[in-house]
Design an enzyme around this catalytic site. Sequence first.
Site, mmCIF file in Angstrom:
data_model
loop_
_atom_site.group_PDB
_atom_site.id
_atom_site.type_symbol
_atom_site.label_atom_id
_atom_site.label_comp_id
_atom_site.label_asym_id
_atom_site.label_seq_id
_atom_site.Cartn_x
_atom_site.Cartn_y
_atom_site.Cartn_z
ATOM 1 N NE ARG A 88 -12.825 -4.607 1.667
ATOM 2 C CZ ARG A 88 -12.568 -4.679 2.976
ATOM 3 N NH1 ARG A 88 -13.010 -3.719 3.785
ATOM 4 N NH2 ARG A 88 -11.890 -5.682 3.477
ATOM 5 C CG ASP A 136 -6.727 -11.781 -3.789
ATOM 6 O OD1 ASP A 136 -7.426 -12.341 -2.923
ATOM 7 O OD2 ASP A 136 -6.637 -10.547 -3.896
ATOM 8 C CE LYS A 140 -2.141 -8.570 -0.368
ATOM 9 N NZ LYS A 140 -2.917 -8.510 0.884
ATOM 10 C CG ASP A 155 -3.736 -5.209 0.529
ATOM 11 O OD1 ASP A 155 -4.070 -5.876 -0.480
ATOM 12 O OD2 ASP A 155 -3.079 -5.670 1.477
ATOM 13 C CE LYS A 166 -9.875 -10.230 -3.790
ATOM 14 N NZ LYS A 166 -9.437 -9.877 -2.429
HETATM 15 N N1 BES Z 1 -6.481 -10.681 -0.883
HETATM 16 C C1 BES Z 1 -6.436 -10.104 0.400
HETATM 17 C C2 BES Z 1 -6.960 -11.041 1.493
HETATM 18 C C3 BES Z 1 -6.171 -12.286 1.762
HETATM 19 C C4 BES Z 1 -5.230 -12.308 2.774
HETATM 20 C C5 BES Z 1 -6.413 -13.440 1.060
HETATM 21 C C6 BES Z 1 -4.526 -13.459 3.049
HETATM 22 C C7 BES Z 1 -5.711 -14.602 1.331
HETATM 23 C C8 BES Z 1 -4.772 -14.616 2.333
HETATM 24 C C9 BES Z 1 -7.252 -8.823 0.458
HETATM 25 O O1 BES Z 1 -7.375 -8.127 -0.723
HETATM 26 C C10 BES Z 1 -6.564 -7.925 1.431
HETATM 27 O O2 BES Z 1 -5.463 -7.554 1.164
HETATM 28 N N2 BES Z 1 -7.214 -7.656 2.539
HETATM 29 C C11 BES Z 1 -6.674 -6.819 3.514
HETATM 30 C C12 BES Z 1 -7.738 -5.784 3.780
HETATM 31 C C13 BES Z 1 -7.294 -4.565 4.503
HETATM 32 C C14 BES Z 1 -6.177 -3.851 3.842
HETATM 33 C C15 BES Z 1 -8.463 -3.630 4.692
HETATM 34 C C16 BES Z 1 -6.351 -7.669 4.734
HETATM 35 O O3 BES Z 1 -7.079 -8.624 5.001
HETATM 36 O O4 BES Z 1 -5.368 -7.424 5.389
HETATM 37 ZN ZN ZN Z 2 -7.212 -9.275 -2.496
HETATM 38 ZN ZN ZN Z 3 -5.744 -6.767 -1.050
#
Ligand code: BES
Ligand code: ZN
Ligand code: ZN
Length: 491
Positions: A342, A279, A268, A338, A256
């Site tokens: 995936r 990321d 966010k 967010d 990714k």
């Molecule tokens: N890039 C983030 C995940 C992440 C969070 C990486 C903290 C490093 C530190 C990912 O794209 C994301 O935002 N995930 C969300 C998913 C949700 C919205 C379904 C999450 O984990 O809150």
């Molecule tokens: Zn992400």
């Molecule tokens: Zn995200």
Amino acid sequence: MYRTIRTGSPRKPAVLIGLPAGTSRLPKSLIELDEAHGGRIKLAMRSRMFRGESGDVIVEGEDIVLVGLGEMDSLDLNAIRRLGGRLVRKLHEMDIHALDVEIDLTIPRRIAGPESVGQALAEGMVLANWQVDFFDGKATTNTPSSGSLSLGSACQDVRGGMRRGIILAESTNESRRLSATPPNICIPSWVAQQARAAARKYGFKCRVISFAEAKRLGMGGLVNVGKGSSHKPCMMILEHKPARPRPGHRLALVGKTMTYDSGGYSLKISNSMKGMKYDMNGGAAVFGAMVAVARLKLPVHVFAVLPCAENLVSGDAYRPDDIITMHNGVTVEVTNTDAEGRLILGDALSWTCRRLKPTAIVDVATLTGGVVVGLGHFCAGLWCENTAFRNQVEAAAESTGERVWQLPLWEEHRAFMRSQHADIWNSGPSRNAHPIQGAAFLSYFVDEKIPWAHLDIAGVSAVEKRDDLHVVGPTGYGVRLLSEIVARTGA
Ligand code: BES
Ligand code: ZN
Ligand code: ZN
């Protein structure tokens, strides 16, 4: 820190000796070396209160360096890496530029042979020698890196191990350099430029699928996630094809590579946005692994696939409620912009299965905050339902010290990703089993017959506190692990 750390035949080196905790007499294996140094190793041991705790360092005169190995029960490759890290900081402080590494003499072979000792020590040294200084400006108070450290050893195996360790850690540092580059510079086209340059330098192939091509290929995930930014998405494919690869294996590494993740319209909140330049660390890990694999000339046919995009808000950005069609024809209801990783990975995985026909796939991603809640920064989450391949990944993780922990992926998890308005949604209505939802989503894009491992590295790819091997910033987690998985493929 040092500008370079190299192996060679250093002139007038200081000799490096390792001593187990509580050593009061000169170990037998050091008698010869002590005599060659006029009995000064023995003297150094006596003249100072040296307790031999792991990573304790004493420098005697200009030519004797004693490092504590700690208790033999807890000495393993990871402990050796960490003491390498503490050692290099001390050596630099003491202005030492040449070192004769003889610590294998006091490490029993049942713990580690000379080659592994040399490799682990050099890895630790080169990892800890790295710093983020590319953006030091006119007002910096940091001292720039300077000088070099040359490493030798009387033992050929130690020298070979150190050469390998240096390559693996330098490749990790290459990965960290990309990660540390801020998102105003590190945009998808910049990553592609870096990939092309590395391909030329290290001798692997590089192909870039442009935004226009991604649209033609029906990559609805990559296109929709990336279209809201003026820095359009792309996908890089790197290929290491040695002259005589181990037959019957084609390994694909998929990472990714979000150069920035603002969350998109599911924005966010400010505190959780900071740090989202990291990321892209899955892609950076895959990139670094290709550098290592090429430099080590590993006899395995390997592909790296880096779907790369920036998740921003604009009049062109995708939104919650959009329904998009992915590269393999699966439709996805976007419930949360967010959960973008995936989406770009789904396309990359499906393209990889169809076009590259790999015999195994590992994907690496900073996919969910949930894995950080569940597992912290101690290990990555691992999903792999193929026992033989999971054993290979776990064995590799054990030897590189980049830990993994398996979580389940069942039919029930896959069913949970079914949506009312499309085939699946990109995030379920509750945050239950959040990291598993990510894995379950990805499973819709992987050919069932191909062994596949998914690593969620959100908790381990960067540190907020300095430790023995890392400064605050990216760790390069995964580079050595993936290289080791490659090395074990078909071996
Ligand atoms: N890039 C983030 C995940 C992440 C969070 C990486 C903290 C490093 C530190 C990912 O794209 C994301 O935002 N995930 C969300 C998913 C949700 C919205 C379904 C999450 O984990 O809150
Ligand atoms: Zn992400
Ligand atoms: Zn995200």
